[in-house]
Each structure stands twice: as structure tokens, then as C-alpha cells.
Design a protein around this motif. Structure first.
Motif, PDB file in Angstrom:
ATOM      1  N   ALA A 188       0.831  -1.208   0.000  1.00  0.00           N
ATOM      2  CA  ALA A 188       0.000   0.000   0.000  1.00  0.00           C
ATOM      3  C   ALA A 188       0.869   1.264   0.000  1.00  0.00           C
ATOM      4  N   ILE A 189       1.934   1.266   0.806  1.00  0.00           N
ATOM      5  CA  ILE A 189       2.850   2.417   0.849  1.00  0.00           C
ATOM      6  C   ILE A 189       3.569   2.564  -0.488  1.00  0.00           C
ATOM      7  N   GLN A 190       3.972   1.440  -1.047  1.00  0.00           N
ATOM      8  CA  GLN A 190       4.639   1.449  -2.349  1.00  0.00           C
ATOM      9  C   GLN A 190       3.723   2.055  -3.417  1.00  0.00           C
ATOM     10  N   SER A 191       2.462   1.667  -3.395  1.00  0.00           N
ATOM     11  CA  SER A 191       1.487   2.194  -4.358  1.00  0.00           C
ATOM     12  C   SER A 191       1.261   3.688  -4.150  1.00  0.00           C
ATOM     13  N   PHE A 192       1.352   4.135  -2.902  1.00  0.00           N
ATOM     14  CA  PHE A 192       1.209   5.566  -2.611  1.00  0.00           C
ATOM     15  C   PHE A 192       2.323   6.360  -3.293  1.00  0.00           C
ATOM     16  N   PHE A 193       3.544   5.857  -3.220  1.00  0.00           N
ATOM     17  CA  PHE A 193       4.664   6.540  -3.879  1.00  0.00           C
ATOM     18  C   PHE A 193       4.502   6.524  -5.403  1.00  0.00           C
ATOM     19  N   VAL A 194       3.967   5.426  -5.933  1.00  0.00           N
ATOM     20  CA  VAL A 194       3.708   5.364  -7.373  1.00  0.00           C
ATOM     21  C   VAL A 194       2.680   6.424  -7.756  1.00  0.00           C
ATOM     22  N   ALA A 195       1.637   6.583  -6.924  1.00  0.00           N
ATOM     23  CA  ALA A 195       0.610   7.596  -7.179  1.00  0.00           C
ATOM     24  C   ALA A 195       1.204   9.002  -7.139  1.00  0.00           C
ATOM     25  N   ILE A 196       2.103   9.245  -6.181  1.00  0.00           N
ATOM     26  CA  ILE A 196       2.768  10.552  -6.089  1.00  0.00           C
ATOM     27  C   ILE A 196       3.613  10.812  -7.326  1.00  0.00           C
ATOM     28  N   SER A 197       4.301   9.776  -7.795  1.00  0.00           N
ATOM     29  CA  SER A 197       5.118   9.904  -9.003  1.00  0.00           C
ATOM     30  C   SER A 197       4.264  10.261 -10.213  1.00  0.00           C
ATOM     31  N   ILE A 198       3.134   9.564 -10.373  1.00  0.00           N
ATOM     32  CA  ILE A 198       2.243   9.828 -11.508  1.00  0.00           C
ATOM     33  C   ILE A 198       1.668  11.237 -11.427  1.00  0.00           C
ATOM     34  N   LEU A 199       1.263  11.654 -10.220  1.00  0.00           N
ATOM     35  CA  LEU A 199       0.713  12.998 -10.034  1.00  0.00           C
ATOM     36  C   LEU A 199       1.751  14.065 -10.352  1.00  0.00           C
ATOM     37  N   SER A 200       2.973  13.847  -9.897  1.00  0.00           N
ATOM     38  CA  SER A 200       4.048  14.816 -10.144  1.00  0.00           C
ATOM     39  C   SER A 200       4.323  14.977 -11.630  1.00  0.00           C
ATOM     40  N   ILE A 201       4.348  13.850 -12.348  1.00  0.00           N
ATOM     41  CA  ILE A 201       4.585  13.909 -13.792  1.00  0.00           C
ATOM     42  C   ILE A 201       3.387  14.551 -14.491  1.00  0.00           C
ATOM     43  N   GLY A 202       2.178  14.308 -13.956  1.00  0.00           N
ATOM     44  CA  GLY A 202       0.999  14.949 -14.513  1.00  0.00           C
ATOM     45  C   GLY A 202       1.053  16.460 -14.381  1.00  0.00           C
ATOM     46  N   ILE A 203       1.502  16.930 -13.225  1.00  0.00           N
ATOM     47  CA  ILE A 203       1.651  18.377 -13.016  1.00  0.00           C
ATOM     48  C   ILE A 203       2.752  18.932 -13.916  1.00  0.00           C
ATOM     49  N   TYR A 204       3.847  18.184 -14.024  1.00  0.00           N
ATOM     50  CA  TYR A 204       4.990  18.625 -14.834  1.00  0.00           C
ATOM     51  C   TYR A 204       4.623  18.729 -16.317  1.00  0.00           C
ATOM     52  N   SER A 205       3.822  17.777 -16.790  1.00  0.00           N
ATOM     53  CA  SER A 205       3.471  17.735 -18.214  1.00  0.00           C
ATOM     54  C   SER A 205       2.081  18.289 -18.503  1.00  0.00           C
ATOM     55  N   SER A 206       1.395  18.775 -17.459  1.00  0.00           N
ATOM     56  CA  SER A 206       0.025  19.309 -17.601  1.00  0.00           C
ATOM     57  C   SER A 206      -0.889  18.296 -18.288  1.00  0.00           C
ATOM     58  N   SER A 207      -0.826  17.053 -17.802  1.00  0.00           N
ATOM     59  CA  SER A 207      -1.613  15.967 -18.389  1.00  0.00           C
ATOM     60  C   SER A 207      -2.769  15.600 -17.469  1.00  0.00           C
ATOM     61  N   PHE A 208      -3.995  15.839 -17.927  1.00  0.00           N
ATOM     62  CA  PHE A 208      -5.176  15.492 -17.134  1.00  0.00           C
ATOM     63  C   PHE A 208      -5.297  13.978 -16.967  1.00  0.00           C
ATOM     64  N   ASP A 209      -4.888  13.221 -17.989  1.00  0.00           N
ATOM     65  CA  ASP A 209      -4.951  11.764 -17.919  1.00  0.00           C
ATOM     66  C   ASP A 209      -4.150  11.227 -16.736  1.00  0.00           C
ATOM     67  N   LEU A 210      -2.997  11.833 -16.488  1.00  0.00           N
ATOM     68  CA  LEU A 210      -2.162  11.381 -15.376  1.00  0.00           C
ATOM     69  C   LEU A 210      -2.769  11.760 -14.029  1.00  0.00           C
ATOM     70  N   TYR A 211      -3.523  12.863 -13.974  1.00  0.00           N
ATOM     71  CA  TYR A 211      -4.253  13.199 -12.747  1.00  0.00           C
ATOM     72  C   TYR A 211      -5.240  12.081 -12.406  1.00  0.00           C
ATOM     73  N   VAL A 212      -5.970  11.656 -13.421  1.00  0.00           N
ATOM     74  CA  VAL A 212      -6.955  10.584 -13.222  1.00  0.00           C
ATOM     75  C   VAL A 212      -6.257   9.285 -12.839  1.00  0.00           C
ATOM     76  N   SER A 213      -5.155   8.992 -13.525  1.00  0.00           N
ATOM     77  CA  SER A 213      -4.402   7.773 -13.237  1.00  0.00           C
ATOM     78  C   SER A 213      -3.872   7.776 -11.807  1.00  0.00           C
ATOM     79  N   SER A 214      -3.391   8.931 -11.356  1.00  0.00           N
ATOM     80  CA  SER A 214      -2.889   9.044  -9.979  1.00  0.00           C
ATOM     81  C   SER A 214      -4.001   8.811  -8.969  1.00  0.00           C
ATOM     82  N   PHE A 215      -5.167   9.381  -9.244  1.00  0.00           N
ATOM     83  CA  PHE A 215      -6.314   9.213  -8.339  1.00  0.00           C
ATOM     84  C   PHE A 215      -6.751   7.748  -8.288  1.00  0.00           C
ATOM     85  N   LEU A 216      -6.806   7.091  -9.440  1.00  0.00           N
ATOM     86  CA  LEU A 216      -7.198   5.689  -9.487  1.00  0.00           C
ATOM     87  C   LEU A 216      -6.183   4.811  -8.751  1.00  0.00           C
ATOM     88  N   THR A 217      -4.906   5.134  -8.923  1.00  0.00           N
ATOM     89  CA  THR A 217      -3.862   4.391  -8.213  1.00  0.00           C
ATOM     90  C   THR A 217      -4.028   4.512  -6.712  1.00  0.00           C
TER      91      THR A 217
END
Length: 215
Positions: free
Chosen positions: A34-63
């Protein structure tokens, strides 16, 4: 600077994957996942913010929702019903497992030095890190005897795939990611049900054998 941050998160995920090998306690393994998945979600969210990708926001939330909450809850419920708290016996002991994992990680980092990813890659070191996580997940699947631990190995492997997909290619199309999440949910649910029924059938067989013996 941003690439260093993503690589640091990847390193945390890798350490947590290695930590899975060092314990035979199922509760601990699920919490680590669960903690590992949390870090994966943070990584996806960070890249989403960096690339302004709405898809990655959704992916981070689902993760966050599926891998940090729903799947761990389902696994906790399964092992509570099975009344099993730890892996009784493994195909490969912890010491030898750590030696194998160390060799796998070194081999992965050496191998990826000769692979040219090309294109715009956010963090180059995330590629060998992610591959190491994938191999560790596969190793957990083949080195553990309990189906629930093998399932955790599969989920760890899938985290490695998500990490490399988002960090190297800026993520997959949203519809593909949703399909993957759906497959993970269905797979984890079916595995939990199968594990529960197998355990229930074994208990019934044991009770029947005892009753026959008494008669």
C-alpha cells in the motif's frame, strides 16, 4: 531537478519492493504494498503536473483509491478469513532471496546502460529502477508458496510497469490505463475469492476426515 525527484521516488518504491523479500508476515507485506502504491501515485501525479496531463491526474487518483485502499482492504479481509498471518515456508529463504535480488538489480542496471531509450525521457535512472521492481515482483511470485503472497508479487510487478510507463513515456492513453486498473481489480478479487474457497474446502476436508476417523 525534477528528474532527481522522480528518481528518488522510484528509489523509495524499489526499497519497499526489496523490503517485501525480508519479511514473511502477510500483514506487513500488504502494508508495504500500500505504501509502495502511494509513492507510485505521487510519481504519476508529479509527472501529470509537470506535463500538464489530465490523464495522469486521473491515473494518480485511481492508483491511490484502488491500490492504496481497495486492494489492501480486500487482501486484509482475505487473510483474516483464512486466519493466516505469515508465510510458513518459502521455496527460497530470505538470505538467499536477498542475494538473488541484489544480483538481479546489479544486472538490470548494467544491462540498461546499453539501452538507448531515445526521445524525451523524464528520468533516465527510473528505467533500471522500474525493471528491477518488475523482476522483484516476478521473483516474489516464484519464490513464495502462499497464493496471497504470490498475488502481492504480481501487484508489485504491476507497480513497476506503471512506474516505467509514466516516467519514460509520459503515461499511456487514459482508456488503456483504466483497462489495466480494471484488470488488476478483477484479478485481485478473483484471486482472493479462489484463495478463500480453497482454504474453506481444505477446512471442510479436514473436518470430514476427523469425523470419519472418530466413527
Amino acid at each position: 531537478m525534477f528528474s532527481n525527484f522522480i528518481e528518488l521516488i522510484g528509489a523509495f518504491v524499489l526499497v519497499l519492493a526489496i523490503l517485501q523479500i525480508t519479511s514473511d508476515r502477510l500483514y506487513f507485506s500488504i502494508k508495504v504494498y500500500a505504501i509502495q502504491s502511494f509513492f507510485v501515485a505521487i510519481s504519476i501525479l508529479s509527472i501529470g503536473i509537470y506535463s500538464s496531463s489530465f490523464d495522469l491526474y486521473v491515473s494518480s487518483f485511481l492508483t491511490l483509491v484502488i491500490k492504496c485502499l481497495i486492494i489492501p482492504y480486500a487482501l486484509f479481509k482475505t487473510i483474516d478469513e483464512m486466519k493466516i498471518k505469515r508465510e510458513i515456508k518459502t521455496f527460497i529463504n530470505i538470505t538467499n532471496s536477498l542475494m538473488v535480488i541484489s544480483a538481479i538489480i546489479m544486472f538490470t542496471f548494467l544491462l540498461t546502460r546499453y539501452i538507448n531509450l531515445g526521445g524525451s525521457v523524464i528520468a533516465k535512472e527510473i528505467f533500471p529502477i522500474s525493471l528491477s521492481i518488475i523482476f522483484i515482483g516476478a521473483f516474489i511470485m516464484v519464490s513464495r508458496q502462499k497464493p496471497i503472497t504470490q498475488l502481492i508479487g504480481f501487484l508489485t510487478l504491476e507497480n513497476g510497469i506503471m512506474l516505467v510507463a509514466t516516467s519514460v513515456t509520459y503515461g499511456m492513453p487514459l482508456i488503456v490505463e483504466i483497462g489495466i486498473f480494471f484488470d488488476v481489480i478483477v484479478g485481485a478479487t478473483m484471486a482472493s475469492l479462489i484463495i478463500h474457497h480453497i482454504n474453506h474446502d481444505i477446512d471442510d476436508m479436514d473436518k470430514t476426515s476427523v469425523s470419519d476417523f472418530k466413527e
